[in-house]
Design a protein around this motif. Structure first.
Motif, PDB file in Angstrom:
ATOM      1  N   ALA A 182       0.841  -1.204   0.000  1.00 52.17           N
ATOM      2  CA  ALA A 182       0.000   0.000   0.000  1.00 52.17           C
ATOM      3  C   ALA A 182       0.875   1.253   0.000  1.00 52.17           C
ATOM      4  O   ALA A 182       0.589   2.234  -0.696  1.00 52.17           O
ATOM      5  CB  ALA A 182      -0.926  -0.002   1.216  1.00 52.17           C
ATOM      6  N   GLU A 183       1.955   1.200   0.752  1.00 50.37           N
ATOM      7  CA  GLU A 183       2.864   2.356   0.782  1.00 50.37           C
ATOM      8  C   GLU A 183       3.489   2.569  -0.603  1.00 50.37           C
ATOM      9  O   GLU A 183       3.604   3.682  -1.092  1.00 50.37           O
ATOM     10  CB  GLU A 183       3.952   2.124   1.839  1.00 50.37           C
ATOM     11  CG  GLU A 183       4.815   3.353   2.048  1.00 50.37           C
ATOM     12  CD  GLU A 183       5.943   3.118   3.046  1.00 50.37           C
ATOM     13  OE1 GLU A 183       5.878   2.136   3.825  1.00 50.37           O
ATOM     14  OE2 GLU A 183       6.899   3.922   3.035  1.00 50.37           O
ATOM     15  N   LEU A 184       3.859   1.468  -1.234  1.00 46.84           N
ATOM     16  CA  LEU A 184       4.479   1.555  -2.559  1.00 46.84           C
ATOM     17  C   LEU A 184       3.494   2.080  -3.603  1.00 46.84           C
ATOM     18  O   LEU A 184       3.889   2.752  -4.557  1.00 46.84           O
ATOM     19  CB  LEU A 184       4.966   0.154  -2.958  1.00 46.84           C
ATOM     20  CG  LEU A 184       5.737   0.022  -4.262  1.00 46.84           C
ATOM     21  CD1 LEU A 184       7.108   0.684  -4.141  1.00 46.84           C
ATOM     22  CD2 LEU A 184       5.911  -1.451  -4.641  1.00 46.84           C
ATOM     23  N   ASP A 227       1.283   6.623  -7.242  1.00 46.23           N
ATOM     24  CA  ASP A 227       0.341   6.928  -6.182  1.00 46.23           C
ATOM     25  C   ASP A 227      -1.069   6.788  -6.751  1.00 46.23           C
ATOM     26  O   ASP A 227      -1.540   7.664  -7.488  1.00 46.23           O
ATOM     27  CB  ASP A 227       0.591   8.342  -5.652  1.00 46.23           C
ATOM     28  CG  ASP A 227      -0.246   8.621  -4.418  1.00 46.23           C
ATOM     29  OD1 ASP A 227      -1.480   8.450  -4.480  1.00 46.23           O
ATOM     30  OD2 ASP A 227       0.333   8.993  -3.381  1.00 46.23           O
ATOM     31  N   THR A 228      -1.703   5.676  -6.430  1.00 44.31           N
ATOM     32  CA  THR A 228      -3.007   5.365  -7.018  1.00 44.31           C
ATOM     33  C   THR A 228      -4.003   6.494  -6.778  1.00 44.31           C
ATOM     34  O   THR A 228      -4.741   6.880  -7.697  1.00 44.31           O
ATOM     35  CB  THR A 228      -3.563   4.050  -6.431  1.00 44.31           C
ATOM     36  OG1 THR A 228      -2.581   3.030  -6.586  1.00 44.31           O
ATOM     37  CG2 THR A 228      -4.833   3.616  -7.144  1.00 44.31           C
ATOM     38  N   ALA A 275       9.346  -5.106  -2.508  1.00 46.18           N
ATOM     39  CA  ALA A 275       8.686  -3.810  -2.296  1.00 46.18           C
ATOM     40  C   ALA A 275       9.416  -3.016  -1.213  1.00 46.18           C
ATOM     41  O   ALA A 275       9.662  -1.818  -1.364  1.00 46.18           O
ATOM     42  CB  ALA A 275       7.220  -4.019  -1.926  1.00 46.18           C
ATOM     43  N   ARG A 276       9.782  -3.706  -0.132  1.00 41.29           N
ATOM     44  CA  ARG A 276      10.540  -3.032   0.940  1.00 41.29           C
ATOM     45  C   ARG A 276      11.869  -2.511   0.413  1.00 41.29           C
ATOM     46  O   ARG A 276      12.314  -1.418   0.763  1.00 41.29           O
ATOM     47  CB  ARG A 276      10.864  -4.020   2.072  1.00 41.29           C
ATOM     48  CG  ARG A 276       9.749  -4.280   3.030  1.00 41.29           C
ATOM     49  CD  ARG A 276      10.323  -5.101   4.212  1.00 41.29           C
ATOM     50  NE  ARG A 276       9.310  -5.920   4.838  1.00 41.29           N
ATOM     51  CZ  ARG A 276       8.433  -5.470   5.739  1.00 41.29           C
ATOM     52  NH1 ARG A 276       8.468  -4.211   6.110  1.00 41.29           N
ATOM     53  NH2 ARG A 276       7.528  -6.272   6.260  1.00 41.29           N
ATOM     54  N   TYR A 277      12.512  -3.301  -0.415  1.00 40.60           N
ATOM     55  CA  TYR A 277      13.821  -2.931  -0.965  1.00 40.60           C
ATOM     56  C   TYR A 277      13.697  -1.649  -1.787  1.00 40.60           C
ATOM     57  O   TYR A 277      14.498  -0.725  -1.658  1.00 40.60           O
ATOM     58  CB  TYR A 277      14.328  -4.087  -1.833  1.00 40.60           C
ATOM     59  CG  TYR A 277      15.798  -4.023  -2.191  1.00 40.60           C
ATOM     60  CD1 TYR A 277      16.767  -4.504  -1.299  1.00 40.60           C
ATOM     61  CD2 TYR A 277      16.216  -3.490  -3.401  1.00 40.60           C
ATOM     62  CE1 TYR A 277      18.126  -4.449  -1.624  1.00 40.60           C
ATOM     63  CE2 TYR A 277      17.559  -3.429  -3.737  1.00 40.60           C
ATOM     64  CZ  TYR A 277      18.507  -3.915  -2.847  1.00 40.60           C
ATOM     65  OH  TYR A 277      19.847  -3.855  -3.166  1.00 40.60           O
ATOM     66  N   ALA A 278      12.666  -1.588  -2.632  1.00 39.54           N
ATOM     67  CA  ALA A 278      12.452  -0.395  -3.462  1.00 39.54           C
ATOM     68  C   ALA A 278      12.118   0.812  -2.582  1.00 39.54           C
ATOM     69  O   ALA A 278      12.630   1.919  -2.810  1.00 39.54           O
ATOM     70  CB  ALA A 278      11.330  -0.648  -4.470  1.00 39.54           C
ATOM     71  N   PRO A 280      -4.098  -0.388   2.842  1.00 37.50           N
ATOM     72  CA  PRO A 280      -3.790  -1.831   2.832  1.00 37.50           C
ATOM     73  C   PRO A 280      -4.965  -2.698   2.371  1.00 37.50           C
ATOM     74  O   PRO A 280      -4.748  -3.703   1.686  1.00 37.50           O
ATOM     75  CB  PRO A 280      -3.420  -2.132   4.289  1.00 37.50           C
ATOM     76  CG  PRO A 280      -2.903  -0.820   4.816  1.00 37.50           C
ATOM     77  CD  PRO A 280      -3.699   0.250   4.123  1.00 37.50           C
ATOM     78  N   ASP A 281      -6.184  -2.324   2.708  1.00 35.82           N
ATOM     79  CA  ASP A 281      -7.308  -3.176   2.289  1.00 35.82           C
ATOM     80  C   ASP A 281      -7.714  -2.940   0.829  1.00 35.82           C
ATOM     81  O   ASP A 281      -8.691  -3.506   0.350  1.00 35.82           O
ATOM     82  CB  ASP A 281      -8.503  -3.035   3.239  1.00 35.82           C
ATOM     83  CG  ASP A 281      -9.200  -1.697   3.110  1.00 35.82           C
ATOM     84  OD1 ASP A 281      -8.656  -0.789   2.433  1.00 35.82           O
ATOM     85  OD2 ASP A 281     -10.288  -1.535   3.698  1.00 35.82           O
TER      86      ASP A 281
END
Ligand SMILES: *Cc1c(COP(=O)(O)O)cnc(C)c1O
Length: 396
Positions: A73-75, A203-204, A283-286, A80-81
């Motif tokens: 969700a952050e990416l 950013d959606t 995703a965390r890495y990016a 999150p839902d």
């Protein structure tokens, strides 16, 4: 500072990417090199499954798996839902498109950058529903023509399928403008972010799209067989998910079911837990590197490559668009793309070939049947780009 030097934020990436050291890897638009933390996440989970079985192994990682929705969700700039994990971008796209109600006489608009993996199912669905699929012409710079779009939109348009970055070129399509125009007639906008996820900030909510699909294996450097779908809360009630199972829904009475009311209605119960952990690690890495840092490093490499290739007689850089990103496409006069690929591979330079049938509308309009595609990620050095450029000088 030289634009192609790795800045402090990117200093560690080479240590994490052993595969990038001894070859010039220019295929992150195809299937990139996962960094060590991704590889470790996948392999260690597979080992654990072999020790204690898949259920216990997954239970041990329950918190990390739950946390994965927040990481994605952050990416992706959503809640999150609003995130569903899938096994490919195509799976995400299929689930989304299948849930958009289409009836006789409805219209779906696509761009000339449309990808075959979307066009095939869309034409298939539309034929069954009696709906039409119509291309929106591109403007002079090759991006979707907003005036042409405005001229085509009416209340019969139920869906606009927009490819953010085409599979066969560096152009970046405008998104917000397309979404605003489509929303004015009540159409939904499905963004194929396969080639932008992991190389550009996404950013959606800012982009204003109703659905977004992305893959793990390309710029995000995740495992193959992973994908993600974003379903913003406001759009849920307009969708009719059909491909549901005992995770997307619950069997609450002999004749009754209840479907989930979040994006996970588009997930299936069974999935590769190891791959999902790998995707979350990617995703965390990016996010740790920063998407702005990644975008500028990738963009600088692509521009350097375009400049070097343009200077070679007989080589034509084919990228369209005013705004460009990390995909570099070119042709070599008198040499088939497949032969260029083979010649580069012999020098340990990995590229791919993009063919007519994967982006038929765009390639036909431009009279092209094949393109060589080079997609340098941030882990590619200037010296490696020079090696690639000199390898193209030596083709034929
Ligand atoms: C690669 C690609 C896809 C499909 O991604 P998968 O992970 O193979 O499903 C969709 N759209 C575009 C533009 C692509 O380049």
């Amino acid at each position: 500072m030289e634009p192609l030097d790795l800045d402090a934020a990117l200093a560690g990436v080479l240590a994490d990417t052993p595969g990038a050291r001894d070859q010039v890897f220019l295929d992150s638009a195809g299937s990139s090199l996962p960094p060590t933390p991704v590889l470790d996440a996948v392999v260690s989970h597979l080992r654990r499954e072999a020790e204690v079985g898949g259920y216990r192994a997954a239970a041990e990682r329950a918190d990390d798996l739950a946390e994965g929705y927040a990481v994605l969700a952050e990416l992706l700039g959503c809640a999150p839902d609003e995130v569903a994990f899938t096994d490919s971008a195509t799976r995400s796209w299929l689930a989304a498109v299948d849930a958009v109600p289409l009836a006789e006489g409805d219209r779906v608009l696509v761009t000339e950058a449309e990808y075959a993996g979307n066009a095939v199912p869309l034409l298939n669905l539309a034929a069954r529903a009696g709906a039409s699929v119509e291309p929106v012409p591109s403007g002079p710079d090759g991006a979707v023509d907003l005036d042409a779009l405005a001229g085509l939109l009416d209340e019969r348009v139920k869906l606009v399928s927009l490819v953010h970055v085409p599979t066969n070129g560096g152009l970046v399509n405008p998104v917000r403008e397309v979404a605003d125009a489509a929303h004015a007639v009540g159409a939904l906008v499905l963004l194929d972010a396969c080639q932008s996820l992991g190389q550009l900030p996404l950013d959606t909510a800012d982009l204003g799209v109703d659905l977004l699909s992305g893959t793990g294996r390309k710029w995000l450097r995740g495992p193959r067989g992973t994908g993600v779908l974003v379903v913003p809360a406001h759009v849920r009630e307009r969708l009719h998910p059909r491909l549901v199972d005992l995770h997307s829904g619950t069997w609450v009475g002999p004749q009754e079911i209840e479907l989930r009311d979040d994006a996970r209605v588009f997930e299936l119960w069974e999935h590769s837990v190891a791959d999902r952990l790998g995707l979350i690690a990617a995703a965390r890495y990016a996010l740790d590197l920063g998407l702005d840092t990644i975008a500028s490093a990738v963009g600088a490499r692509a521009e350097y490559l375009r400049a070097g290739l343009s200077a070679i007689p007989g080589v034509e850089v084919r990228d369209l668009g005013t705004r460009r990103c990390g995909i570099v496409t070119f042709t070599v006069d008198g040499v088939a793309a497949q032969d260029v690929l083979a010649s580069l591979l012999a020098r340990d330079v990995t590229v791919t070939v993009s063919n007519l049938s994967s982006t038929r509308l765009d390639m036909t309009r431009r009279g092209l049947d094949h393109l060589v595609r080079a997609s340098p990620h941030y882990f590619v050095s200037r010296a490696q780009l020079d090696t690639a450029i000199s390898a193209v000088w030596n083709v034929r």
